[in-house]
Design a protein around this motif. Structure first.
Motif, mmCIF file in Angstrom:
data_model
loop_
_atom_site.group_PDB
_atom_site.id
_atom_site.type_symbol
_atom_site.label_atom_id
_atom_site.label_comp_id
_atom_site.label_asym_id
_atom_site.label_seq_id
_atom_site.Cartn_x
_atom_site.Cartn_y
_atom_site.Cartn_z
ATOM 1 N N MET A 84 41.429 20.787 53.673
ATOM 2 C CA MET A 84 40.930 21.201 52.363
ATOM 3 C C MET A 84 42.071 21.784 51.553
ATOM 4 N N SER A 85 42.119 21.409 50.348
ATOM 5 C CA SER A 85 43.137 21.957 49.467
ATOM 6 C C SER A 85 42.595 23.203 48.793
ATOM 7 N N SER A 86 43.496 24.049 48.376
ATOM 8 C CA SER A 86 43.075 25.280 47.704
ATOM 9 C C SER A 86 42.531 24.993 46.311
ATOM 10 N N SER A 87 42.690 23.768 45.822
ATOM 11 C CA SER A 87 42.247 23.477 44.460
ATOM 12 C C SER A 87 40.742 23.680 44.290
ATOM 13 N N ILE A 88 39.948 23.463 45.323
ATOM 14 C CA ILE A 88 38.506 23.697 45.181
ATOM 15 C C ILE A 88 38.233 25.174 44.932
ATOM 16 N N LEU A 89 38.978 26.044 45.587
ATOM 17 C CA LEU A 89 38.815 27.486 45.339
ATOM 18 C C LEU A 89 39.272 27.830 43.925
ATOM 19 N N GLU A 90 40.371 27.240 43.499
ATOM 20 C CA GLU A 90 40.857 27.485 42.142
ATOM 21 C C GLU A 90 39.885 26.924 41.102
ATOM 22 N N ASP A 91 39.324 25.765 41.380
ATOM 23 C CA ASP A 91 38.327 25.179 40.462
ATOM 24 C C ASP A 91 37.083 26.061 40.379
ATOM 25 N N LEU A 92 36.622 26.529 41.536
ATOM 26 C CA LEU A 92 35.451 27.403 41.547
ATOM 27 C C LEU A 92 35.752 28.714 40.825
ATOM 28 N N ALA A 93 36.924 29.262 41.035
ATOM 29 C CA ALA A 93 37.310 30.498 40.337
ATOM 30 C C ALA A 93 37.324 30.279 38.824
ATOM 31 N N ALA A 94 37.801 29.118 38.388
ATOM 32 C CA ALA A 94 37.818 28.815 36.949
ATOM 33 C C ALA A 94 36.396 28.698 36.408
ATOM 34 N N THR A 95 35.507 28.102 37.175
ATOM 35 C CA THR A 95 34.105 28.001 36.761
ATOM 36 C C THR A 95 33.488 29.391 36.647
ATOM 37 N N ILE A 96 33.768 30.234 37.627
ATOM 38 C CA ILE A 96 33.255 31.612 37.595
ATOM 39 C C ILE A 96 33.795 32.331 36.369
ATOM 40 N N ARG A 97 35.080 32.174 36.085
ATOM 41 C CA ARG A 97 35.684 32.811 34.907
ATOM 42 C C ARG A 97 34.985 32.342 33.627
ATOM 43 N N SER A 98 34.664 31.047 33.563
ATOM 44 C CA SER A 98 34.013 30.509 32.365
ATOM 45 C C SER A 98 32.602 31.067 32.187
ATOM 46 N N ARG A 99 31.994 31.527 33.254
ATOM 47 C CA ARG A 99 30.631 32.060 33.188
ATOM 48 C C ARG A 99 30.575 33.444 32.527
ATOM 49 N N ARG A 100 31.734 34.060 32.302
ATOM 50 C CA ARG A 100 31.747 35.355 31.595
ATOM 51 C C ARG A 100 31.069 35.237 30.234
ATOM 52 N N LEU B 248 36.534 39.113 42.853
ATOM 53 C CA LEU B 248 37.911 39.028 42.354
ATOM 54 C C LEU B 248 37.932 38.880 40.840
ATOM 55 N N GLU B 249 37.053 38.040 40.297
ATOM 56 C CA GLU B 249 36.977 37.850 38.846
ATOM 57 C C GLU B 249 36.616 39.163 38.152
ATOM 58 N N CYS B 250 35.694 39.894 38.721
ATOM 59 C CA CYS B 250 35.289 41.171 38.126
ATOM 60 C C CYS B 250 36.449 42.167 38.074
ATOM 61 N N ARG B 251 37.370 42.032 39.009
ATOM 62 C CA ARG B 251 38.543 42.909 39.048
ATOM 63 C C ARG B 251 39.760 42.275 38.370
ATOM 64 N N ASN B 252 39.570 41.099 37.754
ATOM 65 C CA ASN B 252 40.657 40.377 37.086
ATOM 66 C C ASN B 252 41.806 40.044 38.038
ATOM 67 N N ILE B 253 41.460 39.691 39.268
ATOM 68 C CA ILE B 253 42.442 39.268 40.250
ATOM 69 C C ILE B 253 42.340 37.757 40.364
ATOM 70 N N ASP B 254 43.440 37.091 40.119
ATOM 71 C CA ASP B 254 43.470 35.631 40.153
ATOM 72 C C ASP B 254 43.483 35.149 41.595
ATOM 73 N N VAL B 255 42.664 34.165 41.887
ATOM 74 C CA VAL B 255 42.620 33.606 43.236
ATOM 75 C C VAL B 255 43.992 33.074 43.631
ATOM 76 N N ALA B 256 44.787 32.641 42.675
ATOM 77 C CA ALA B 256 46.139 32.156 42.981
ATOM 78 C C ALA B 256 46.976 33.255 43.622
ATOM 79 N N ASP B 257 46.758 34.500 43.216
ATOM 80 C CA ASP B 257 47.491 35.613 43.821
ATOM 81 C C ASP B 257 47.079 35.817 45.277
ATOM 82 N N VAL B 258 45.804 35.628 45.563
ATOM 83 C CA VAL B 258 45.319 35.733 46.945
ATOM 84 C C VAL B 258 45.906 34.595 47.777
ATOM 85 N N LEU B 259 45.914 33.401 47.219
ATOM 86 C CA LEU B 259 46.468 32.255 47.936
ATOM 87 C C LEU B 259 47.965 32.434 48.190
ATOM 88 N N LYS B 260 48.685 33.013 47.230
ATOM 89 C CA LYS B 260 50.111 33.303 47.425
ATOM 90 C C LYS B 260 50.304 34.300 48.564
#
Length: 107
Positions: free
Chosen positions: A1-17, A75-87
């Motif tokens: 599995m690539s991390s892109s699914i997590l990044e895509d889901l994080a982007a969807t969550i961000r858009s739900r704001r 993570l979104e509520c705390r403004n922490i980017d999933v990319a930072d967690v993946l790094k």
């Protein structure tokens, strides 16, 4: 599995704001921050543990997906980017858990 699914889901969550809370569960979680999403994350963690101990692989897979989703909401509520967690995870590759915990205790 690539991390892109997590990044895509994080982007969807961000858009739900900006979604209508009448139709968006994610928006209702975000609006209840920090308590509501954190409590839901805790509930999902417990359900994941229970599934790991006594339920089917399919049940565990579903609970793990729920857990990841709710973690991304927190993570979104705390403004922490999933990319930072993946790094952070990437930086730990090749490091034993014991070494990594020792490094954390000296930060």
């Amino acid at each position: 599995m690539s991390s892109s699914i997590l990044e895509d889901l994080a982007a969807t969550i961000r858009s739900r704001r900006s979604a209508d809370p009448a139709v968006s569960y994610t928006r209702r979680l975000i609006d209840g921050a920090p308590l509501k999403p954190a409590k839901k994350l805790g509930e999902e963690a417990v359900e994941t543990v229970i599934a790991a101990m006594s339920e089917s692989d399919k049940a565990l897979t579903g609970e793990a997906a729920d857990l990841l989703y709710h973690l991304l909401v927190v993570l979104e509520c705390r403004n922490i980017d999933v990319a930072d967690v993946l790094k952070e995870l990437e930086a730990r590759v090749g490091t034993s858990g014991i070494e990594e915990k020792q490094r954390r205790s000296t930060r």
